[in-house]
Scaffold this motif. Structure first.
Motif, PDB file in Angstrom:
ATOM      1  N   GLY A 114       0.831  -1.197   0.000  1.00 54.55           N
ATOM      2  CA  GLY A 114       0.000   0.000   0.000  1.00 54.55           C
ATOM      3  C   GLY A 114       0.866   1.248   0.000  1.00 54.55           C
ATOM      4  N   GLY A 115       0.216   2.386   0.090  1.00 53.81           N
ATOM      5  CA  GLY A 115       0.917   3.662   0.012  1.00 53.81           C
ATOM      6  C   GLY A 115       1.812   3.919   1.216  1.00 53.81           C
ATOM      7  N   SER A 116       1.392   3.479   2.384  1.00 55.62           N
ATOM      8  CA  SER A 116       2.200   3.733   3.584  1.00 55.62           C
ATOM      9  C   SER A 116       3.534   3.000   3.493  1.00 55.62           C
ATOM     10  N   HIS A 166       0.350  13.461   3.811  1.00 57.87           N
ATOM     11  CA  HIS A 166      -0.294  12.324   4.486  1.00 57.87           C
ATOM     12  C   HIS A 166       0.513  11.915   5.720  1.00 57.87           C
ATOM     13  N   CYS A 190       1.243   9.222   6.964  1.00 62.23           N
ATOM     14  CA  CYS A 190       2.119   8.049   6.864  1.00 62.23           C
ATOM     15  C   CYS A 190       3.559   8.467   6.537  1.00 62.23           C
ATOM     16  N   GLY A 233      -2.293  15.033  -5.374  1.00 61.12           N
ATOM     17  CA  GLY A 233      -3.566  14.611  -4.871  1.00 61.12           C
ATOM     18  C   GLY A 233      -3.414  14.364  -3.378  1.00 61.12           C
ATOM     19  N   THR A 259      -4.687  13.690   0.296  1.00 60.18           N
ATOM     20  CA  THR A 259      -5.841  12.907   0.726  1.00 60.18           C
ATOM     21  C   THR A 259      -6.967  13.819   1.219  1.00 60.18           C
ATOM     22  N   ASP A 293       4.224  12.075  -3.271  1.00 56.50           N
ATOM     23  CA  ASP A 293       3.229  11.114  -2.806  1.00 56.50           C
ATOM     24  C   ASP A 293       1.991  11.247  -3.691  1.00 56.50           C
ATOM     25  N   ALA A 310      -0.119   8.643  -4.070  1.00 53.33           N
ATOM     26  CA  ALA A 310      -0.858   7.422  -3.733  1.00 53.33           C
ATOM     27  C   ALA A 310      -2.292   7.529  -4.229  1.00 53.33           C
ATOM     28  N   TYR A 311      -2.894   8.685  -3.983  1.00 52.98           N
ATOM     29  CA  TYR A 311      -4.271   8.889  -4.436  1.00 52.98           C
ATOM     30  C   TYR A 311      -4.321   9.295  -5.918  1.00 52.98           C
ATOM     31  N   ASP A 318      -0.892   4.267  -5.710  1.00 49.09           N
ATOM     32  CA  ASP A 318      -1.615   3.111  -5.163  1.00 49.09           C
ATOM     33  C   ASP A 318      -2.583   2.517  -6.187  1.00 49.09           C
ATOM     34  N   HIS A 351      -4.485   0.231  -5.543  1.00 47.16           N
ATOM     35  CA  HIS A 351      -5.753  -0.046  -4.846  1.00 47.16           C
ATOM     36  C   HIS A 351      -6.579   1.226  -4.641  1.00 47.16           C
ATOM     37  N   LYS A 352      -6.104   2.328  -5.160  1.00 43.54           N
ATOM     38  CA  LYS A 352      -6.946   3.529  -5.236  1.00 43.54           C
ATOM     39  C   LYS A 352      -7.289   3.785  -6.718  1.00 43.54           C
TER      40      LYS A 352
HETATM   41  C1  LIG Z   1      -4.049   6.630   0.938  1.00 43.32           C
HETATM   42  C2  LIG Z   1      -2.856   7.508   0.979  1.00 43.32           C
HETATM   43  C3  LIG Z   1      -1.681   7.104   1.618  1.00 43.32           C
HETATM   44  C4  LIG Z   1      -1.612   5.844   2.416  1.00 43.32           C
HETATM   45  O1  LIG Z   1      -1.722   4.746   1.585  1.00 43.32           O
HETATM   46  P1  LIG Z   1      -2.242   3.323   2.131  1.00 43.32           P
HETATM   47  O2  LIG Z   1      -2.328   2.539   0.873  1.00 43.32           O
HETATM   48  O3  LIG Z   1      -3.551   3.564   2.780  1.00 43.32           O
HETATM   49  O4  LIG Z   1      -1.234   2.805   3.076  1.00 43.32           O
HETATM   50  C5  LIG Z   1      -0.592   7.923   1.531  1.00 43.32           C
HETATM   51  N1  LIG Z   1      -0.643   9.093   0.876  1.00 43.32           N
HETATM   52  C6  LIG Z   1      -1.754   9.520   0.262  1.00 43.32           C
HETATM   53  C7  LIG Z   1      -1.745  10.826  -0.456  1.00 43.32           C
HETATM   54  C8  LIG Z   1      -2.900   8.744   0.295  1.00 43.32           C
HETATM   55  O5  LIG Z   1      -4.023   9.171  -0.307  1.00 43.32           O
END
Ligand SMILES: *Cc1c(COP(=O)(O)O)cnc(C)c1O
Length: 485
Positions: free
Chosen positions: A160-162, A195, A197, A250, A252, A277, A279-280, A306, A308-309
């Protein structure tokens, strides 16, 4: 002795179901899945089983019971799953899920997971499964191309993103020579939108003592490059060690996309590690509009996105990409063998460039979905989500709601400011938090909230592949009703 072995074997063989039993069980699971999918549009986006006593968590139920010596029927287990898992809490498979950042759950990926679990290929080391490793590396190359990274870039599929952000921090730490004694002077530049994380990653990576500079943002929650330049100069003057800039593609919270090209040039001039980052937002690169908004992403040293997003995959799939693969080899390699591996057409072994050794064969769920459907419906879905966010923005204005910045991608901030509550921040915050609860209780849609500079905002995040116009219109209807109360 031999009798004993045979007796044990007889029992152990129960772990291998017969073809007849396999057929029966897959039919049961399939029936469960069909019922789940066909009832999805009627299922609430959020289901809350009321606790028996106020403020007391309900008992965990059968789902948490320890395994017994003997077997249980699949029907009994599916019934527990249905009652105690799939009808409680958030339903991320629902198109009504528009809170946090929605995940996906593509059926095609489930087929990939089924195949991956049964064949159980060892996807971490090239010699163990050249095909699985080539598949993952091919996907990584495709993502690197989307980003615009040059040859020599690389990466891996994370959980995942974290996890991916953590690995990026580790790579940035090692690439920039941040040994323990230099850490207290190291400076990382973030914004209030970064984020959480990333901060967690800094702490896990032993960079907990590094100085965090919260760079001021503009009125669209984007990092101000001028402010960053001034902060870096001031830190250098003080003898500190500017180390890394973390941009969001993007965010969160607000869906903000930092000015990646301007920040990239600045980071390059100042010789800072430039981490993005995404991820989104990363997979919005599949759309022309997204590419415009994420202009400059190619200047990153590392990028997180990600699947999964933005690719609508089931949870458990992130990706880290780095401009120069050698940084991952330096931080995560455990033998010199990677040098040979990297020359191979299949690319490096994931085990040599990531923290994990044995791992889920993640590539198959990504590969199956992308190839089975082709890219066109993914592009269309992402463009649809951006348009839905814009449509909502225009319609919410007509309802008299207060709005955050126009959506960069597919997140919209809004809040209700009734006449009587104007100027009373606490009351306004309670009022809007009440709306989030009311929407969840109604169950048709699920939205989450966030507090920015003391103000509570409701967030609309459109990213589920199942969210369509109908859901946005349902949300607008609910908001109209709430406004009229
Ligand atoms: C969702 C998100 C994360 C964390 O990713 P996970 O897959 O939930 O661990 C980190 N950064 C951003 C910008 C996110 O949207």
């Amino acid at each position: 002795m031999l009798d004993k072995i045979r007796e044990k074997e007889r029992q152990a063989r129960l772990l291998e179901p017969s073809p007849v039993r396999r057929k029966r069980e897959i039919a049961s699971v399939n029936a469960y899945i069909e019922e789940f999918l066909t009832s999805l549009s009627r299922r609430p986006a959020y289901e809350d089983r009321k606790a028996p006593g106020w403020g007391i968590r309900p008992p965990e139920g059968a789902v948490a019971e320890p395994p017994q010596e003997g077997p249980r029927s699949l029907e009994a287990l599916l019934s527990i799953l249905d009652r105690e898992v799939d009808h409680r809490g958030l339903n991320p498979a629902s198109g009504g899920h528009m809170g946090y950042i929605p995940g996906g759950g593509l059926y095609a990926s489930a087929l990939g997971d089924y195949l991956a679990a049964v064949t159980n290929r060892y996807a971490s080391v090239h010699y163990a499964s050249p095909g699985a490793v080539a598949m993952e590396n091919g996907l990584i190359r495709w993502m690197a191309q989307l980003v615009g990274f040059p040859r020599g870039s690389g990466g891996f599929l994370a959980s995942g993103g974290s996890q991916a952000n953590l690995a990026a921090v580790v790579a940035a730490r090692d690439a920039m020579g941040m040994e323990a004694r230099r850490v207290p002077k190291a400076v990382v530049y973030l914004t209030a939108q970064t984020h959480h994380c990333v901060d967690k990653g800094l702490r896990i990576a032993g960079m907990g003592q590094a100085l965090r500079r919260m760079v001021p943002m503009d009125d669209r929650y984007r990092m101000q490059p001028d402010a960053l330049a001034r902060m870096v100069a001031a830190d250098r003057d003080q003898g500190l060690l500017p180390w890394m800039v973390v941009a969001s593609a993007g965010s969160t919270d607000a869906g903000a996309v930092d000015s990646l090209d301007v920040l990239g040039r600045l980071a390059s001039k100042e010789k800072l590690w430039f981490h993005i980052d995404a991820a989104y937002g990363g997979f919005f690169l599949l759309s022309a509009e997204g590419r415009r908004r994420l202009k400059g992403i190619r200047m990153a040293d590392s990028v997180v996105m990600d699947p999964h997003k933005g690719l609508f995959l089931p949870y458990g799939t992130g990706a880290l990409l780095v401009r120069d693969l050698k940084h991952l080899q330096q931080s995560f390699g455990y033998s010199a063998a990677y040098l040979d591996d990297a020359l191979d057409a299949g690319g490096p072994s994931p085990a040599d460039i990531s923290p994990e050794l044995s791992r889920h064969f993640r590539g198959l769920r990504v590969w199956m979905a992308l190839h089975l459907h082709g890219l066109a419906p993914f592009r269309a879905a992402l463009e649809e989500k951006m348009l839905l966010a814009r449509y909502f923005y225009a319609e919410a204005r007509k309802l008299g709601l207060e709005l955050g910045p126009p959506p960069e991608l597919s997140v919209v901030l809004f809040r209700s400011v009734p006449q009587g509550l104007k100027g009373d921040q606490d009351a306004l915050n309670r009022h809007n938090a009440g709306w989030v609860k009311a929407l969840a209780a109604e169950g048709k849609v699920f939205l989450s909230g966030t507090t920015i500079a003391g103000e509570y905002w409701i967030r609309l995040a459109v990213l589920s592949f199942r969210t369509h116009l109908r859901h946005i219109q349902m949300l607008l209807q609910s908001l109209k009703r709430l406004s009229a109360l």
